[in-house]
Design an enzyme around this catalytic site. Structure first.
Site, PDB file in Angstrom:
ATOM      1  N   ASP A 130       0.822  -1.213   0.000  1.00 20.34           N
ATOM      2  CA  ASP A 130       0.000   0.000   0.000  1.00 20.34           C
ATOM      3  C   ASP A 130       0.861   1.271   0.000  1.00 20.34           C
ATOM      4  OD1 ASP A 130      -2.470   1.329   0.257  1.00 20.34           O
ATOM      5  OD2 ASP A 130      -2.285   1.421   2.443  1.00 20.34           O
ATOM      6  N   HIS A 131       0.439   2.267  -0.774  1.00 20.32           N
ATOM      7  CA  HIS A 131       1.097   3.591  -0.796  1.00 20.32           C
ATOM      8  C   HIS A 131       2.592   3.499  -1.024  1.00 20.32           C
ATOM      9  CE1 HIS A 131      -2.177   6.285   0.097  1.00 20.32           C
ATOM     10  NE2 HIS A 131      -2.587   5.514   1.095  1.00 20.32           N
ATOM     11  N   ASP A 181       1.866   4.877  -5.564  1.00 19.55           N
ATOM     12  CA  ASP A 181       1.327   6.181  -5.190  1.00 19.55           C
ATOM     13  C   ASP A 181       2.221   7.312  -5.697  1.00 19.55           C
ATOM     14  OD1 ASP A 181       0.295   8.425  -4.058  1.00 19.55           O
ATOM     15  OD2 ASP A 181       0.299   7.694  -2.002  1.00 19.55           O
ATOM     16  N   GLU A 191      -3.356   6.259  -7.648  1.00 18.71           N
ATOM     17  CA  GLU A 191      -4.166   7.333  -7.045  1.00 18.71           C
ATOM     18  C   GLU A 191      -4.099   8.590  -7.901  1.00 18.71           C
ATOM     19  OE1 GLU A 191      -3.718   7.843  -2.833  1.00 18.71           O
ATOM     20  OE2 GLU A 191      -4.112   9.995  -2.914  1.00 18.71           O
ATOM     21  N   HIS A 248      -6.727  10.927   5.310  1.00 14.58           N
ATOM     22  CA  HIS A 248      -6.077   9.850   6.076  1.00 14.58           C
ATOM     23  C   HIS A 248      -5.968  10.166   7.577  1.00 14.58           C
ATOM     24  CE1 HIS A 248      -4.496   8.587   2.087  1.00 14.58           C
ATOM     25  NE2 HIS A 248      -4.550   7.391   2.627  1.00 14.58           N
ATOM     26  N   HIS A 305      -9.657   5.761   0.166  1.00 16.62           N
ATOM     27  CA  HIS A 305      -8.595   5.812   1.184  1.00 16.62           C
ATOM     28  C   HIS A 305      -9.078   6.682   2.343  1.00 16.62           C
ATOM     29  CE1 HIS A 305      -4.888   4.041  -0.715  1.00 16.62           C
ATOM     30  NE2 HIS A 305      -5.791   3.939  -1.676  1.00 16.62           N
TER      31      HIS A 305
HETATM   32  O1  G3H Z   1      -4.160   3.188   2.603  1.00 16.69           O
HETATM   33  C1  G3H Z   1      -4.658   3.111   3.743  1.00 16.69           C
HETATM   34  C2  G3H Z   1      -5.837   3.852   4.097  1.00 16.69           C
HETATM   35  O2  G3H Z   1      -6.132   4.864   3.238  1.00 16.69           O
HETATM   36  C3  G3H Z   1      -6.091   4.011   5.544  1.00 16.69           C
HETATM   37  O3  G3H Z   1      -6.473   5.304   5.971  1.00 16.69           O
HETATM   38  O4  G3H Z   1      -5.850   5.210   8.366  1.00 16.69           O
HETATM   39  O5  G3H Z   1      -7.437   6.886   7.532  1.00 16.69           O
HETATM   40  O6  G3H Z   1      -8.119   4.509   7.619  1.00 16.69           O
HETATM   41  P1  G3H Z   1      -7.004   5.493   7.459  1.00 16.69           P
HETATM   42 ZN    ZN Z   2      -4.389   5.440   1.954  1.00 21.66          ZN
END
Ligand code: G3H
Ligand code: ZN
Length: 278
Positions: free
Chosen positions: A83-84, A105, A135, A177, A205
């Protein structure tokens, strides 16, 4: 049930207008809890490890291999996602380890640079059968500053998907986030417009800041992969804190981490119900 391709979970869900929970793993206990919650709900799930979590551990392989092992032993379909990620080298490592998808990302870059970098990563991942999320329209909050104002333009999103060949698109529709309160207001009309314009599943997200009814409404309008991290950490930490407060003499880490794990499992099962009932 083996580890499965991310697309085999997300694509049928998108067709049925179901949400898919994608929950972040930091400690091994997160992976165990998320899979236990998914088994309780009888739903597929995505375990995801962020570049920030890799930085915390100092390496991807130990937590990555452990998470993949938890996924392979699950009784429900589980995909494992990176992720990211901003580093192409980390994408390569994830693919080698057997991650079933990555989110590349480049959302902080300008449009042309984002397209170039994302298209390159998508082509390399697709050669290895790995599903790719990107994204467009940066969802704020990653730097600790909540910025729910960003919006993804539907026309630009469609062009971005056509130019990059990505399998899913994270869009900015009002979430941010790392919110500790669940009062973000999503632009539900924009979700519907994006769903009509974009031929691949949409990803939300920063879903920790979104209340249950709003999550369900977003799924109803075409949001599919729903990323949740902070909300589970709140549940984990509250349970650990309560356990340590109640047992001041406690030193066995299994006792309080076990309380955190149980609390996350219960919340994952509940959230998967919310996403599927939509
Ligand atoms: O990529 C992970 C998410 O976007 C988590 O975001 O911590 O605000 O739930 P969050
Ligand atoms: Zn995220």
């Amino acid at each position: 049930m083996p580890l499965v391709a991310t697309g085999s979970i997300v694509e049928p869900a998108a067709r049925r207008r179901h949400g898919v929970g994608a929950f972040n793993v930091i400690q091994l206990e997160h992976a165990e809890a998320i899979v236990a919650g998914a088994e309780r709900a009888g739903a597929p799930v995505i375990l995801q490890i962020s570049e920030n979590a890799v930085r915390y551990h100092g390496a991807l392989a130990p937590i990555g291999r452990a998470t993949l092992a938890v996924a392979r032993a699950a009784a429900v379909p589980v995909a494992v996602h990176l992720d990211h990620v901003t580093s192409a080298e980390l994408v390569r490592e994830g693919v080698e380890l057997g991650f079933t998808s990555v989110m590349f990302d480049a959302s902080a870059l300008d449009y042309e640079a984002n397209v170039r970098a994302t298209a390159e990563v998508a082509a390399r991942c697709h050669e290895r059968g790995v599903w790719v999320e990107a994204e467009l329209g940066e969802v704020g909050g990653k730097d600790g500053v909540h910025a729910a104002g960003a919006r993804t333009d539907p026309g630009e999103a469609a062009a971005f998907v056509a130019s990059t060949g990505v399998d899913a698109l994270a869009v900015a529709v009002g979430s941010s986030h790392a919110m500790l309160t669940r009062d973000a207001v999503l632009d539900l009309e924009l979700v519907a417009a994006l769903e009509r314009a974009v031929p691949v599943p949409l990803v939300l997200h920063g879903s920790s800041g979104v209340a249950d009814d709003h999550l369900a409404a977003a799924v109803e309008r075409g949001m599919t992969k729903v990323n949740i991290a902070t909300h589970l950490n709140k549940a984990f930490t509250a349970a650990v804190r309560a356990c340590l407060d109640e047992h001041r003499e406690l030193v066995d880490t299994r006792r309080y981490l076990g309380a955190g794990r149980a609390s996350v499992a219960a919340e994952v099962a509940r959230l998967l119900g919310v996403l599927r009932a939509a």
